[in-house]
Design an enzyme around this catalytic site. Sequence first.
Site, PDB file in Angstrom:
ATOM      1  N   LYS A 188      40.508  42.048  18.396  1.00  0.00           N
ATOM      2  CA  LYS A 188      41.229  40.790  18.163  1.00  0.00           C
ATOM      3  C   LYS A 188      41.072  39.879  19.371  1.00  0.00           C
ATOM      4  O   LYS A 188      41.137  40.337  20.515  1.00  0.00           O
ATOM      5  CB  LYS A 188      42.704  41.101  17.899  1.00  0.00           C
ATOM      6  N   SER A 246      49.367  38.327  12.300  1.00  0.00           N
ATOM      7  CA  SER A 246      48.361  37.475  12.916  1.00  0.00           C
ATOM      8  C   SER A 246      46.997  38.130  13.076  1.00  0.00           C
ATOM      9  O   SER A 246      46.018  37.461  13.360  1.00  0.00           O
ATOM     10  CB  SER A 246      48.858  37.018  14.291  1.00  0.00           C
ATOM     11  N   SER A 280      52.241  42.166  12.981  1.00  0.00           N
ATOM     12  CA  SER A 280      50.925  41.528  12.935  1.00  0.00           C
ATOM     13  C   SER A 280      49.739  42.464  12.772  1.00  0.00           C
ATOM     14  O   SER A 280      48.617  42.005  12.605  1.00  0.00           O
ATOM     15  CB  SER A 280      50.713  40.672  14.193  1.00  0.00           C
TER      16      SER A 280
END
Length: 486
Positions: free
Chosen positions: A78, A153, A177
């Site tokens: 990420k 997210s 997330s």
Amino acid sequence: MDITRLTIKEARKLLDNREISALELTRTYLDRINTLDGKVESYLSVTEDMALKQAEQAQNLIDYGKASLLTGIPLSIKDNICIEGTKTTCASKMLEDFVSPYTATAVDKLFADNAVILGKTNLDEFAMGGSTENSAFKITKNPFDLTRVPGGSSGGSAACVSASLALGSLGSDTGGSVRQPASFCGVVGMKPTYGLVSRYGLVAFASSFDQIGPIAKTVEDCAIILDSICGNDPKDATSLKYENDSSYSSSVSGDIKGFKFGLPKEYLTEGLNAEVKESLYKSIDKLESMGAKIEEFSMPVLKHAVPAYYLMSSAEASSNLSRYDGVKYGYRADNCKSFNELIGKSRAEGFGKEVKRRILLGTYSLASGYYDAYYKKALKLRTLISNGFNEAFTKYDVVLHPTTPETAFKIGQNSNSPLAMYLADIYTVAVNIAGLPSISLPCGYDSNGLPIGLSFTGKPLGEKDIFRAAASFEAEFSDKFRVPAI
């Protein structure tokens, strides 16, 4: 080789048996990214040169019989987790050109195990959001339906694993997330106990909530990644000094006969989609047929978890993001006539709408006259929520609950409704408030063929219990991992 059904464990066998080389495996994934990611848009950057070099080094170790479980395994990271010499944008205009001068401890541990890093994945800006629509650069699509969101997210990480554009990924979980996008994309996402994985090199959103966690196709694959990235780190003051007597991947065997599961009644109220609820109760029937005991219990304080979470996390965000002022690094506005104008204009232009909203909320809640009325009350609720879970774990081995109240929604559906977006985390935020470990895995599909997620939450450092429960359920779940038709 069917790459769409390949797992880390299976890839390990292929590599060790010399049925495929690490370089061939890496090129297969890079080619698939080149072919398909234009549809999914899960990656912000692809580190092809680095990946091929790492694959060559991994193959040398395999040839000499020195491979770990992750040697030569293609993973993604990420883009709020730092890798030295690569961009770490946090999907924000503010950090669009920021090149990290150091590597996150979790990534360093993957490097030590000679994993291959394919690239950095998309996210909601600074990890603030639940749909990956808040990225400054692109909107990631759900591989099961390209008109729908992947969640957030860590939507890029979940989507790339779901679409078989990596064998696994590292995400970050501040209020759900990792688990919420895993649920939306039909993969497995795991949030460890707070402090089990170092936060060094993770760009801060809310420091007392943030935790790096793995996303993969199976429970065992998540456990393999966690085995690599966990451990004490002197660079992180919140890192736990915990000696693990056996690997997490070894805990995926064994049955759950006699296991006691608690199901919070507060998660069964209005707002839970009928198909999600039906899938939940089918899962309960399956668990009971496996010898587990499931009991509903009440924890009234859970109804306050969402407002408490958004007050506390926004307060921490307003402090953490104050460093981005256009002076030392980050986006700098042009044609400013004063220092104050430079800071104000840089932040106004560099941050997106959702980030600004949370900075304003956090600053407001910490302001004189409002601290006692809002922030202090939220801190008290944090203690009550933690105490509530502690009491539950005196009766139950694991707490069971839906991951999300609904399946993946349409892109743009909730864009103008922050409250609707926040409520997508209604079943996940309490886990972060209490710092507990939790795992989401597929348990069914709705009438549109969209994945439904089931969560198992454990006591602090109870990772092995939830891995065992999740792996046992996974082995019995007839549908298992579906391949999205992209």
